[in-house]
Design an enzyme around this catalytic site. Structure first.
Site, PDB file in Angstrom:
ATOM      1  N   ASP A 190       2.974 141.278  -2.732  1.00  0.00           N
ATOM      2  CA  ASP A 190       1.971 142.307  -3.037  1.00  0.00           C
ATOM      3  C   ASP A 190       1.781 143.202  -1.807  1.00  0.00           C
ATOM      4  OD1 ASP A 190      -0.060 143.627  -4.399  1.00  0.00           O
ATOM      5  OD2 ASP A 190      -1.596 142.181  -3.799  1.00  0.00           O
ATOM      6  N   GLU A 233       3.716 148.427  -0.391  1.00  0.00           N
ATOM      7  CA  GLU A 233       4.099 149.867  -0.470  1.00  0.00           C
ATOM      8  C   GLU A 233       4.572 150.398   0.877  1.00  0.00           C
ATOM      9  OE1 GLU A 233       1.287 148.538  -1.776  1.00  0.00           O
ATOM     10  OE2 GLU A 233       2.301 148.407  -3.712  1.00  0.00           O
ATOM     11  N   ASP A 288      -2.470 147.435 -10.033  1.00  0.00           N
ATOM     12  CA  ASP A 288      -3.890 147.345 -10.400  1.00  0.00           C
ATOM     13  C   ASP A 288      -4.256 148.342 -11.490  1.00  0.00           C
ATOM     14  OD1 ASP A 288      -3.910 145.458  -8.452  1.00  0.00           O
ATOM     15  OD2 ASP A 288      -4.954 146.678  -6.958  1.00  0.00           O
TER      16      ASP A 288
HETATM   17  C1  GLC Z   1      -3.968 143.691  -4.833  1.00  0.00           C
HETATM   18  C2  GLC Z   1      -3.145 143.233  -6.020  1.00  0.00           C
HETATM   19  C3  GLC Z   1      -3.966 142.364  -6.919  1.00  0.00           C
HETATM   20  C4  GLC Z   1      -4.526 141.194  -6.126  1.00  0.00           C
HETATM   21  C5  GLC Z   1      -5.321 141.681  -4.907  1.00  0.00           C
HETATM   22  C6  GLC Z   1      -5.751 140.539  -4.009  1.00  0.00           C
HETATM   23  O1  GLC Z   1      -4.960 144.543  -5.249  1.00  0.00           O
HETATM   24  O2  GLC Z   1      -2.588 144.309  -6.710  1.00  0.00           O
HETATM   25  O3  GLC Z   1      -3.210 141.913  -8.008  1.00  0.00           O
HETATM   26  O4  GLC Z   1      -5.349 140.408  -6.932  1.00  0.00           O
HETATM   27  O5  GLC Z   1      -4.533 142.576  -4.150  1.00  0.00           O
HETATM   28  O6  GLC Z   1      -4.654 139.853  -3.526  1.00  0.00           O
END
Ligand code: GLC
Length: 744
Positions: free
Chosen positions: A392, A395, A470
Site C-alpha cells: 500500500d 505511489e 480508497d
Molecule cells: C490506505 C489504504 C487503505 C488502508 C489504510 C491504512 O489508505 O488504501 O486500504 O486501510 O491506508 O493502512
C-alpha cells in the site's frame, strides 16, 4: 491548425533501414520504426542526437526473432508485415498504420504529427468519427474513454470521484475500436504523461504526451479487441494463476486491532456459516507501524494466531508499506542505512518524509540490489505462514511534501541509469510489488504468491493484482467500480477489484447487500473499510442483509470451478476474467455503451442494482445468444432490454445459452473438502459446451503440465465427456448433471 506549443519533428533528411527497422533523421529529431511481429510495431523518437538505452520496466519480452517485414523506400517509405503496413511520408514525417487490406487503422494527425514542446514529447493522431477508446488502466469515468482527458501520475487520492484523472495506477495503454478497425497503443513513458482522447475543439484528433523523455510507443493491430489485448500482454506479460484460495471471499478492516479481534471475526464467519478464505491485518498489527514487526502487546504470538486461523480454514494477509520508520534502533532502518538501500536527496543526505510511522526513509525499489534486500525481509512473515502480502501507499504517498509525494529532484537508480523522481515516480509501486513478488517466489518457491498492490505501472500483472484504492461507501463509487475494473481488465490486469462496501464513510445495509451481490462476481472479492467507519462485516447490518451476503458469497463458492476456469484463461492468454459485453459480442453495437453490467467469464451476465430503493432494473441482453434468467430459468432472446425483478435479495443474473456451468456443493472455504463431485448445470443452446480446468491449486506445477482439462458437451439429453489434457490426477469421481438447475 497546428498546435501552437508543438515543435513538429519536421521533414525527413535521411533514411536507413534493416530487415524490420527503418530509421529516420528528421529536422528536429530521430525516429525509429520497428516491426516486432506481424501485428506489433514500435515507434521511438528522440530530440536528442541519438536514442537513449533501450530500457523499459513494463516490457517483459524483448526478443522477437520471428518478425518479418519488407521495407520499400521511395517517395514514401513502407514497412509491411503480414498484417500491418506502415507508411511514412517524408515532408513532413507522418506515420500511417493500415491493415493488410489497406484499411487505415490510425495515423499521425496530418496537421500536427509528432513533436516536442520543450522537454515534452507528443503524438497527435487521427480520430475517426465512430472511434471508441477503452483500457487506459485504472481510471474513473465512463467505460468508453472517448472525449475524456487525464494524466498518469500515481496519486494517493482518497477523495477521488467519477471524473478524477490521476489516481493510484498508471497504465498508458489505449484500446481503440470501431467497426472493422481495432488497434492499441502502449505509450511507454514513465514520466508524468497525459492522454487527451478527443477532448479538443475539432474532435478530429487525439493526443498522447509525456513531460520528458523519448516518444516511445507500440502499435498493436488485430482482427478484434481480443487480439489487441493479447498483443499488449505478449509484450508486457501475463498474470500467473493465483492460489485457489485467493478466489474466495476476503474480509478486511482498518484495522482488526488485536489477534483476539482477528480470531473473533474468524469465529463469526464460521459460526454464521458465511464462507470466507482470507482475513487481513491492516497497519495496526505492527509495532508503531514499523514494517516487518508485530505489536508485542496486541499480536504477541503471530505464529499461533496463523496456525489457529489455518485450522479454521483462513489465510492471513499482512500489509507492508514502503515507508520505513526513520528510527536507528530498528533493524530494517539500521540495516537499510548501513547498506545504502534508501533514497537520498541530491546533497547525499537521506530523503525523509512522513507517512503512518511518522518520519520515514524509503527504499529505492528501482535498484535490483534493493529489491533483493527488501524481498528477503519477508522471510519471517513467510516462515510464520502468512498467506500473502498487501502493498500500500506505494505511489509513493509522502504526506508532508508538496503534491503528497517525493520532490522531483530525488535521484533513483532506475536499474543503472540514475534518473530523478520525475521518471521513477510512476514505477515506484510497480517495483515495490516486483520486489515483494520476487522475494515471495524465492522464499516459498513451491507456492504461488498472493500479492495485492495499490499503485502500479503497465506490466504489473506479472507481479501483483490491483485493488482500486480508497473508494467511498456510496452508490456512485459502487457504479464506477464496474467500468474502472473492466478497463483495468482490458489493460492486462485481469485480477482486480474494489473495496466491496466502500472504504471511507459508513456503509448502509442496502448498499452492502447490493455491493456484496455484485462483488461476488468481481475477480478480487474483498470487503474493506476505514478506521472510524461503521463496521462492515456481513453480520453488522441485521439478519436480512447477513442472509443475502451469505447467499451470494456462497454462490461464488459454488461457482468456484467456473471461476477457476476463467482465471486459468486469464493466466493463459490474458482473457479478462470480468469482461465488457463487447468482448464476447463484438457485433452487438449497443454493448459498447453498457457500463453498468459485465460478463464474468464467457457465460454469466451480471447486472448489479446500482440505485438505492430499486426493486427492478433494465438489463441489456447482448445480441448473439439467448439468455436464461439464473433465478427463474426463463429464456429471453438477445438484443433487447428486459426488466429484471430485483428485490433486495436478488441480483439480476443471466446465463448465456449453450453454457455448462461447472459448480460444487456449497463450502465454507476453498480447501474445506476434496471436491470429488462436480455439478454441471446445463443451459442448452445450439451447441452446448463447458469446461473444467483443474490443478493442485497452489504450486507452479501446472506450468509444466500438471493440469487437467475436461470438455463437456451436451446434446440430445446426453453428456459427453472428453479429456483434453490429464497431467493432473483429478479427485473428481462423479459428474452430476442438472438442466436449468434441476436434477435429471
Ligand atoms: C490506505 C489504504 C487503505 C488502508 C489504510 C491504512 O489508505 O488504501 O486500504 O486501510 O491506508 O493502512
Amino acid at each position: 491548425m497546428a498546435d501552437p506549443g508543438l515543435i513538429g519533428i519536421g521533414n525527413v533528411q535521411e533514411v536507413h533501414h534493416t530487415d524490420n527497422t527503418v530509421e529516420f533523421q528528421c529536422e528536429r529529431g530521430r525516429v525509429r520504426v520497428t516491426a516486432l511481429s506481424d501485428s506489433i510495431v514500435r515507434v521511438r523518437a528522440t530530440q536528442a542526437a541519438d536514442f537513449g538505452p533501450d530500457f523499459s520496466y513494463a516490457v517483459a519480452r524483448t526478443s522477437w526473432p520471428k518478425a518479418k517485414a519488407t521495407v520499400r523506400t521511395g517517395r514514401e517509405i513502407t514497412l509491411a508485415t503480414k498484417k500491418l503496413t506502415v507508411t511514412i511520408t517524408r515532408e513532413p514525417l507522418r506515420i500511417e498504420f493500415a491493415a493488410a487490406d489497406g484499411r487505415v487503422l490510425n495515423a499521425d494527425d496530418p496537421a500536427r504529427g509528432m513533436g516536442w514542446d520543450g522537454a515534452r514529447c507528443r503524438t497527435h493522431r487521427t480520430l475517426a468519427r465512430d472511434e471508441m477508446f477503452f483500457g487506459c488502466g485504472e481510471k474513473t469515468g465512463q467505460l468508453n474513454k472517448r472525449g475524456q482527458s487525464f494524466g498518469f501520475w500515481n496519486t494517493d487520492n482518497p477523495s477521488h470521484t467519477y471524473l478524477n484523472g490521476e489516481i493510484y495506477v498508471s497504465i498508458p495503454f489505449l484500446v481503440s475500436t470501431r467497426p472493422g478497425a481495432h488497434y492499441g497503443i502502449f505509450f511507454d513513458n514513465t514520466h508524468r504523461s497525459f492522454f487527451n482522447l478527443g477532448h479538443v475543439e475539432d474532435e478530429k484528433h487525439y493526443f498522447l504526451e509525456a513531460d520528458a523523455g523519448e516518444l516511445d510507443y507500440y502499435f498493436f493491430a488485430g482482427d478484434s479487441i481480443k487480439d489487441v489485448v493479447r498483443g499488449y500482454t505478449e509484450l508486457t506479460g501475463r498474470m500467473w494463476l493465483p492460489p485457489r484460495w485467493a478466489l474466495g471471499y476476503q474480509q478486511c478492516r482498518w484495522s482488526y486491532m488485536s489477534a483476539d479481534e482477528v480470531l473473533e471475526v474468524a469465529r463469526n464467519f464460521r459460526d454464521r456459516k458465511i464462507p470466507c478464505d482470507v482475513l487481513y491485518c491492516d497497519i495496526d498489527y505492527m509495532d508503531g507501524y514499523r514494517v516487518f514487526t508485530w505489536n508485542p502487546q496486541t499480536f504477541p504470538k503471530p505464529r499461533e494466531l496463523i496456525k489457529t486461523l489455518r485450522k479454521m480454514g483462513f489465510r492471513l494477509v499482512t500489509i507492508i508499506d514502503p515507508g520505513v520508520k526513520n528510527d536507528d534502533g530498528y533493524a530494517v532502518c539500521q540495516e537499510g542505512k548501513e547498506k545504502g538501500m534508501f533514497l537520498k536527496k541530491p546533497d547525499g543526505s537521506w530523503f525523509t518524509g512522513n507517512v503512518w510511522p511518522g518520519e520515514c526513509v524509503f527504499p529505492d525499489f528501482t535498484s535490483a540490489r534493493v529489491r533483493q534486500w527488501w524481498g528477503q525481509w519477508h522471510k519471517d512473515l513467510m516462515e510464520l505462514g502468512v498467506g500473502g502480502i498487501w502493498n500500500d501507499m506505494n505511489e509513493p504517498a509522502v504526506w508532508n511534501h508538496p503534491g503528497g509525494t517525493m520532490p522531483n529532484d530525488i535521484p533513483f537508480e532506475y536499474d543503472g541509469q540514475w534518473v530523478t523522481h520525475k521518471r521513477a515516480h510512476n514505477v515506484f509501486g510497480f517495483n515495490m510489488a516486483r520486489a515483494c513478488h520476487e522475494g515471495l517466489r524465492a522464499l516459498r518457491p513451491k507456492q504461488r504468491p498472493f500479492l495485492i498492490t495499490r499503485s502500479a505501472y503497465a506490466g504489473v500483472q506479472r507481479y501483483s493484482l490491483i485493488w482500486t484504492g480508497d473508494n467511498h461507501s456510496s452508490w456512485e463509487q459502487f457504479a464506477l467500480s464496474i467500468p474502472e475494473c473492466l478497463n483495468l481488465s482490458l489493460s492486462g490486469v485481469a485480477f482486480c477489484g474494489p473495496d466491496v462496501g466502500g472504504y471511507s464513510w459508513n456503509c448502509t445495509s442496502e448498499l452492502l447487500a447490493r455491493w456484496t451481490q455484485a462483488g461476488a462476481f468481481f475477480p478480487f472479492f474483498r470487503n474493506h473499510t476505514a478506521l472510524g467507519t461503521r463496521r462492515q462485516e456481513p453480520w453488522q447490518f441485521g439478519p436480512e442483509v447477513e442472509e443475502i451476503c451469505r447467499r451470494y458469497i456462497s454462490l461464488r463458492y459454488q461457482l468456484l470451478p467456473y471461476f477457476y476456469n476463467v482465471f486459468r484463461e486469464a493466466a493463459h492468454d490474458a482473457t479478462p476474467i470480468m469482461r465488457p459485453l463487447f468482448w464476447e459480442f463484438p457485433d452487438d453495437a449497443h454493448g459498447y455503451a453498457v457500463d453498468d453490467q459485465f460478463l464474468l467469464g464467457p457465460s454469466l451476465l451480471v447486472a448489479p442494482v446500482l440505485k438505492p430503493g430499486a426493486t427492478q432494473r433494465a438489463v441489456w441482453l447482448p445480441a448473439g445468444a439467448e439468455w436464461y434468467d439464473y433465478w427463474t430459468k426463463e429464456k429471453h432472446a438477445g438484443g433487447q432490454y428486459v426488466t429484471a425483478a430485483a428485490p433486495l435479495d436478488t441480483l439480476p443474473l443471466f446465463v448465456r445459452s449453450g453454457s455448462i456451468l461447472p459448480m460444487t456443493e456449497p463450502v465454507e472455504f476453498t480447501s474445506q473438502k476434496i471436491i470429488d463431485e462436480i455439478i454441471l448445470d446445463v443451459y442448452p443452446g445450439k451447441k452446448t459446451v463447458g469446461w473444467l480446468y483443474e490443478d493442485d491449486g497452489e504450486s507452479f506445477d501446472y506450468e509444466t503440465g500438471a493440469h487437467s482439462l475436461t470438455q463437456f458437451t451436451w446434446a440430445d439429453g446426453d453428456l459427453e465427456i472428453e479429456k483434453k489434457s490429464s497431467g493432473y490426477r483429478s479427485p473428481v469421481k462423479n459428474h452430476r448433471v442438472l438442466v436449468l438447475g434441476r436434477e435429471q
